[in-house]
Design an enzyme around this catalytic site. Structure first.
Site, PDB file in Angstrom:
ATOM      1  N   LYS A   1       0.856  -1.188   0.000  1.00 28.43           N
ATOM      2  CA  LYS A   1       0.000   0.000   0.000  1.00 28.43           C
ATOM      3  C   LYS A   1       0.895   1.241   0.000  1.00 28.43           C
ATOM      4  CE  LYS A   1      -3.696  -2.567   0.502  1.00 28.43           C
ATOM      5  NZ  LYS A   1      -4.685  -2.717  -0.584  1.00 28.43           N
TER       6      LYS A   1
ATOM      7  N   HIS B   1       5.806  12.430  10.132  1.00 24.94           N
ATOM      8  CA  HIS B   1       5.142  12.368  11.433  1.00 24.94           C
ATOM      9  C   HIS B   1       5.684  11.216  12.277  1.00 24.94           C
ATOM     10  CE1 HIS B   1       1.898  12.512  14.410  1.00 24.94           C
ATOM     11  NE2 HIS B   1       1.787  11.208  14.258  1.00 24.94           N
TER      12      HIS B   1
ATOM     13  N   HIS C   1       3.279  11.329   6.207  1.00 23.84           N
ATOM     14  CA  HIS C   1       3.130  10.110   7.018  1.00 23.84           C
ATOM     15  C   HIS C   1       4.474   9.725   7.631  1.00 23.84           C
ATOM     16  CE1 HIS C   1       1.876   5.924   7.991  1.00 23.84           C
ATOM     17  NE2 HIS C   1       3.110   5.639   7.615  1.00 23.84           N
TER      18      HIS C   1
END
Length: 314
Positions: A138, A149, A146
């Site tokens: 994915k 973070h 993403h």
């Protein structure tokens, strides 16, 4: 020149060791910034390069059972962290206003230190969010923000735990974050359990609102510092950084809310199956203009996906 640079690095390293709070110096991953930085750099390389290359000629793995166990374990861990934060000050002695850093060896201070370290360590466990994405191929979910973070949070918390482990009002955002993670990992656990549990996920549309509420609470709480004349918090830099963090992510999630719920411009993923494990920094799916919006990254823009500086048009 190189010798001078190395000398400066060693000097800074010695300075950090001298400033490290003696109450945490023997905790795992707290001895030096070199180890935790190496781990996080390895994570970034795996997420953006090594992992995708390893999976390039392999079929995506089905990890439903592993993800169910992982997500519900994270629910329990974060619930425990919230409880410990409450018992180490927030539900006992803290005023919820100008709560100072505790440099004593009182049982409450030591309990706060253990809880703060556990929260910090949990951020390394959360790197498995990305590992699941990679192994399930994915890669579109692994956006720049993403990875930023997931790597930036533990890196910054190392400094907080090193210098101010019993952080007083500076620990509020960690407690709130852990509470939100309880809800989100519970959602992801049910989602990973399969289609038969989808009917119990009717509340997914409220998840972005919960995330936004988190940043509002953090920003409001920490903003009190700027209006209290007699609050002598020992390390104001932490206050400024927490405020910036809260505002930055509020704006990020607000943009998602506008695009998905108001303008309805979020496009469905090319993979029509429900996402079964997402980052804790991601909004949940919704329906807009008759189209199902998957549990994608919070960092996808309306007409494309930001993937490490490049816009991938859908």
């Amino acid at each position: 020149m190189l010798q001078e640079a190395l000398s400066n690095i060693l000097t800074f390293h010695d300075y950090l060791k001298s400033r490290t709070d003696v109450r945490v110096k023997d905790y795992p991953l707290m001895g030096s910034p070199a180890l935790m930085t190496s781990i996080l750099l390895a994570y970034v390389l795996f997420a953006v390069s090594v992992g995708p290359r390893l999976m390039a000629n392999r079929k995506p793995l089905r990890l439903n059972t592993a993800m169910i166990v992982y997500n519900f374990c994270m629910v329990l861990l974060n619930a425990f962290i919230v409880y410990e934060f409450m018992m180490s000050g927030w539900a006992t002695t803290f005023s919820w206003r100008c709560d100072l850093i505790d440099y004593s060896n009182s049982p409450e201070a030591l309990r706060m230190i253990r809880t703060g370290w556990l929260f910090y360590f949990s951020k390394y466990i959360e790197l498995l969010d990305t590992v699941f994405f990679v192994l399930r191929k994915k890669q579109s979910q692994i956006t720049f923000l993403h990875v930023f973070h997931h790597s930036f949070m533990p890196w910054t918390w190392w400094w907080g735990i090193t210098l101010t482990p019993a952080g007083g009002m500076g620990s509020f955002h960690a407690m709130v974050n852990a509470a939100v993670h309880v809800i989100m990992y519970f959602y992801y656990g049910l989602s990973a359990a399969g289609p038969r549990f989808q009917k119990y996920l009717w509340w997914k549309k409220y998840m972005t609102a919960i995330q936004l509420t988190q940043f509002v609470l953090v920003s409001i709480h920490i903003s009190q510092y700027y209006f209290m004349k007699d609050c002598n918090y020992q390390l104001p830099l932490w206050i400024h950084l927490i405020w910036i963090y809260g505002v930055f992510f509020f704006l990020l999630f607000s943009n998602f809310w506008v695009q998905a719920y108001i303008k309805g411009k979020r496009l469905p993923s090319t993979d029509d199956r429900p996402k079964q494990n997402g980052s804790t920094s991601e909004p949940i799916s919704a329906t807009a203009n008759g189209k199902h919006l998957e549990n994608g990254s919070a960092h996808h823009h309306a007409n494309g996906k930001i993937l490490f500086g490049k816009v991938k048009e859908i």
